[in-house]
Design an enzyme around this catalytic site. Structure first.
Site, PDB file in Angstrom:
ATOM      1  N   TYR A   1       0.895  -1.149   0.000  1.00  0.00           N
ATOM      2  CA  TYR A   1       0.000   0.000   0.000  1.00  0.00           C
ATOM      3  C   TYR A   1       0.931   1.195   0.000  1.00  0.00           C
ATOM      4  O   TYR A   1       1.596   1.471   0.992  1.00  0.00           O
ATOM      5  CB  TYR A   1      -0.876   0.003   1.250  1.00  0.00           C
TER       6      TYR A   1
ATOM      7  N   LYS B   1      -2.686  -4.214  -8.689  1.00  0.00           N
ATOM      8  CA  LYS B   1      -3.813  -5.053  -8.260  1.00  0.00           C
ATOM      9  C   LYS B   1      -5.062  -4.181  -8.083  1.00  0.00           C
ATOM     10  O   LYS B   1      -4.977  -3.065  -7.565  1.00  0.00           O
ATOM     11  CB  LYS B   1      -3.468  -5.736  -6.940  1.00  0.00           C
TER      12      LYS B   1
ATOM     13  N   HIS C   1     -10.990  -7.053  -4.856  1.00  0.00           N
ATOM     14  CA  HIS C   1     -10.586  -7.154  -3.451  1.00  0.00           C
ATOM     15  C   HIS C   1     -11.501  -8.138  -2.710  1.00  0.00           C
ATOM     16  O   HIS C   1     -11.733  -8.014  -1.515  1.00  0.00           O
ATOM     17  CB  HIS C   1     -10.658  -5.771  -2.797  1.00  0.00           C
TER      18      HIS C   1
ATOM     19  N   ARG D   1     -14.523  -6.360  -1.083  1.00  0.00           N
ATOM     20  CA  ARG D   1     -14.215  -5.681   0.178  1.00  0.00           C
ATOM     21  C   ARG D   1     -13.985  -4.182   0.009  1.00  0.00           C
ATOM     22  O   ARG D   1     -13.654  -3.510   0.968  1.00  0.00           O
ATOM     23  CB  ARG D   1     -12.966  -6.309   0.816  1.00  0.00           C
TER      24      ARG D   1
END
Ligand code: FNR
Length: 408
Positions: A151, A276, A300, A303
């Protein structure tokens, strides 16, 4: 009918003979979920299993797989089969790997290392998540993982520091997750007391008391072995402890991240680079133009944005947009037939998330190993039943029927 019955009994017997006794009743990935639910406190199980808001996308992911029918061919001599699949020139024993999952070591004792080890044993790999509580260096050395998902913090000095650390640890492949500019609205986490900034509340204490196997066998063991868990991998240096108000500060500015930052990363990261969270063909093309080696088509696991399209439905269009780029797929895979459907619709490789973490939560490395073997057994059996001997043949034959209104 009699023959079919005999066949299925033989399969169950073969599994029973090879699986450890306590796993013999675990016959599919689905069977791990109730085991994990029993072991984990409500807050941790909810964090792993949940989607976001009304869980529309979570359900859509599964529904998309169910809408595609397979059309087997018969009498084709499928006695010599292989599901081996190369990705980036490296051969893998199975066509699936473990998706990056944060907080794995809260769900399973030493979860990140367990997932990585089991995947390696199965001839595949696990992607280490940035949101893990295990230092990425341990996941690389003890787990043998070469894939790191980050991240990216929203300013460049911090990005450079993180890249240097990941490279130094020996990771060869970097996955930049792009679908989390802000935290998702996971109401189940808020309701269950699993929400940043983490605080020890009477609700969490009660959950711990009522789940002693987790409290002692997972959290207690983890804290005895390694002390208070910290956010280890968000930046170049160790982040705040799990129970800390600083957590909010450490994740700010991710909403500034853009394709220029990705190009900046590309210029500095020597290894393979993937993005991603791609759900649009135009983003796939931008990733290719930015010099990425691959993309992960993912929502995800339902999510992030509720109402996002099911990943399987956009896979063919994305594949067509970037014919020369590695396309990895995740979100909703639970069966061997799901893996094969994704491979037929354009994926070069697949990832599975929750079921492997449930397996780690209930039975550690052995559980993940069993889960991977179950899925590999299904892929192998399904290939035989479809009448193909290899993934190349599967893609060539395309034994499936798409519904008339299929989006892709
Ligand atoms: C995730 N996922 C995820 N993705 C990511 O890029 N970074 C992360 O830290 C996490 N963390 C995470 C935690 C947990 C508990 C889950 C279940 C998922 C998403 C994950 O990589 C993957 O995209 C989905 O899990 C795939 O969907 P399935 O297989 O779980 O349906």
């Amino acid at each position: 009918m009699a023959d079919q019955d005999t066949g299925s009994v033989a399969i169950v017997r073969r599994k029973a003979a090879t699986a450890p006794r306590h796993l013999r009743q675990v016959l599919s990935l689905h069977d791990f979920e109730p085991l994990a639910r029993r072991r984990l406190p409500r807050s941790v199980f909810g964090y792993v299993s949940g989607g976001v808001e009304a869980e529309v996308t979570l359900r859509a992911n599964r529904a998309a797989f169910d809408r595609i029918a397979l059309q087997p061919r018969i009498l084709r001599d499928v006695s010599v089969r292989s599901q081996r699949l190369a990705l980036f020139g490296q051969d893998h024993a199975v066509p699936f790997a473990v998706a990056p999952m944060g907080f794995s070591s809260l769900a399973a004792y030493d979860g990140d290392v367990a997932l990585a080890r089991a995947a390696r044993q199965a001839g595949s790999f696990a992607i280490c998540s940035a949101a893990t509580l295990t230092p990425l260096e341990r996941v690389a050395t003890e787990g043998g993982s070469g894939w790191f998902q980050c991240y990216i913090p929203g300013d460049r000095a911090r990005i450079e520091g993180l890249l240097a650390r990941v490279a130094q640890a020996g990771f060869h492949t970097l996955v930049v997750t792009g679908d989390v500019p802000v935290a998702a609205n996971r109401e189940n986490n808020a309701r269950n007391g699993f929400d940043a900034p983490f605080r020890i509340t009477p609700q969490l204490i009660w959950q711990g008391l009522t789940h002693p196997r987790w409290t002692i066998g997972t959290l207690g063991r983890e804290m005895t072995a390694r002390g208070m868990p910290h956010f280890e991998n968000m930046e170049a240096v160790q982040g705040p402890p799990l129970f800390s108000r600083d957590l909010v500060r450490s994740t700010i500015a991710r909403d500034r991240l853009n394709w220029d930052d990705l190009r900046f990363i590309r210029d500095r990261w020597q290894g393979r680079l993937l993005v991603k969270g791609v759900l649009h063909p135009a983003d796939a093309q931008t990733a290719a133009e930015a010099g990425c080696d691959g993309i992960i088509v993912s929502n995800h696991g339902g999510r992030q944005l509720d109402g996002s399209v099911a990943t399987l439905e956009v896979l063919p269009a994305i594949r067509a947009a970037v014919p020369d780029m590695a396309v990895i797929f995740d979100s909703g895979i639970r069966r061997g037939t799901d893996v094969l459907k994704a491979l037929m619709l354009g994926a070069d490789f697949t990832l599975v998330g929750r079921p492997f973490l449930y397996a780690a939560a209930s039975h550690g490395v052995e559980g993940v190993h069993h889960a991977m073997r179950l899925l590999a057994d299904e892929v192998d059996r399904d290939m035989a039943l479809l009448g193909v001997c290899s993934i190349a043949e599967l893609r060539d034959q395309m034994p499936l029927l798409l519904p008339a209104d299929w989006r892709g």
